[in-house]
Design a protein around this motif. Structure first.
Motif: not given
Length: 345
Positions: A88-104
């Motif tokens: 995911n990192v190499f495709t630009g996806n850093l996941g979602f925040s546990f706290g706000t559920n927003e894209p990191v």
């Protein structure tokens, strides 16, 4: 019949540049993967439950905890989660925040401008003053001005930036009341107010200024001891012209490398500085994410800082190769291969 000679194809300097920076890119990529791997494993081994941090102190049922765990993919084995995250990192996806559920990545980019608003002026101020003060110290070597500049530089370099920030708040905010203590603008206002930037910039620039002053002083002293400086003086060139027109360009070469690396130190040091001054940048986001065990945000901030530092270091190496004629000639010598000899059958 004599053997025929055929020159190798391709420009020597182009081949040398590709070889040099190709190795640099590969090593940077390996460093990037190593940083992700080490931090990912350390965060997984850290005590605590990120799911409990997400819901707070409210007790939750095992079924609800299992549901959230599956939703965030935490039920998978460690190795599987690692490779999924790395892809995911190499495709630009850093996941979602546990706290706000927003894209990191959106959270980080929303704070990056505030961090750069402090880092860039700190870098410019520390580099400019470091060059000037280091040159003055070298010019007045073994005099009281040199001793004063060198002593102050050593002292400031030894001061932790978070302690310096708290001392500045005590003096200029609490005692004198000249400057604000926290935030980036008065309450209810958008944007960044200039008076809120003064103390954080001074704090971030101080240690780098001290270090660059020492480096510039040593480099200028070495440059002033070269033979071409004696030649210029023997021709009647003034001392000021010798210093700024002859010695300065040669002394600036080490500063190119040092300045590039210092930007990485400034960005890394912004974590503590932003915490002290309540500045809403990536550093404060990083500290808050650690407190609530938001591992995705912690990893994302470190990844963005790592990529930034790697890019800055590569650009520094490129700039150094441009401004240093010795490196260019070295590249040409290394790239000049022996000509291929064609021997007839």
């Amino acid at each position: 019949m004599l053997p025929t000679l055929r020159p190798s194809t391709g420009s020597p300097i182009v081949r040398a540049i590709v070889s040099r920076y190709g190795r640099l890119l590969v090593s940077s990529l390996l460093l990037f993967v190593a940083v992700i791997t080490v931090l990912f494993v350390l965060l997984e081994l850290a005590p605590g439950n990120p799911i409990q941090s997400l819901v707070g102190d409210v007790p939750i049922s095992p079924a609800f905890e299992a549901q959230i765990t599956a939703a965030y993919g935490l039920d998978k084995p460690l190795w599987e989660r690692y490779f999924i995250y790395l892809g995911n990192v190499f495709t630009g996806n850093l996941g979602f925040s546990f706290g706000t559920n927003e894209p990191v990545l959106e959270l980080i980019l929303g704070r990056a401008g505030n961090t750069l608003a402090l880092a860039v002026p700190s870098f410019v101020i520390s580099t400019t003053l470091g060059i000037v003060l280091g040159s003055i110290a070298a010019r007045t070597r073994r005099r009281w001005l040199d001793s004063t500049i060198s002593g102050v530089a050593v002292g400031l370099f030894s001061v932790p930036n978070f302690w310096l920030g708290m001392m500045l708040i005590m003096v200029f905010s609490l005692t004198l009341g000249w400057l604000p203590t926290q935030g980036k603008a008065p309450y209810g206002q958008e944007g960044i107010a200039l008076q809120y930037m003064v103390l954080p910039i001074i704090t971030m620039a101080t240690s780098e200024l001290a270090y660059k002053t020492r480096i510039m002083r040593a480099s200028m002293i070495e440059s002033l001891s070269q033979d071409f400086i004696d030649t210029a003086r023997s021709k009647g060139v003034s001392s000021q012209r010798v210093l700024w027109r002859h010695a300065m360009p040669n002394a600036l070469l080490p500063m190119v490398t040092i300045s590039g690396y210092s930007l990485g130190f400034i960005l890394a040091g912004s974590v503590l500085v932003e915490r002290v001054f309540g500045w809403p940048g990536m550093g404060l986001l990083f500290i808050d994410a650690i407190g609530r065990q938001d591992n995705q945000v912690v990893l994302g901030v470190v990844i963005v800082l790592t990529v930034t530092i790697i890019i800055v270091n590569i650009l520094t190496d490129v700039v150094y190769g441009i401004v240093d004629p010795r490196l260019r000639s070295q590249l040409v010598r290394r790239s000049t291969t022996t000509r291929k000899i064609e021997v007839p059958a």
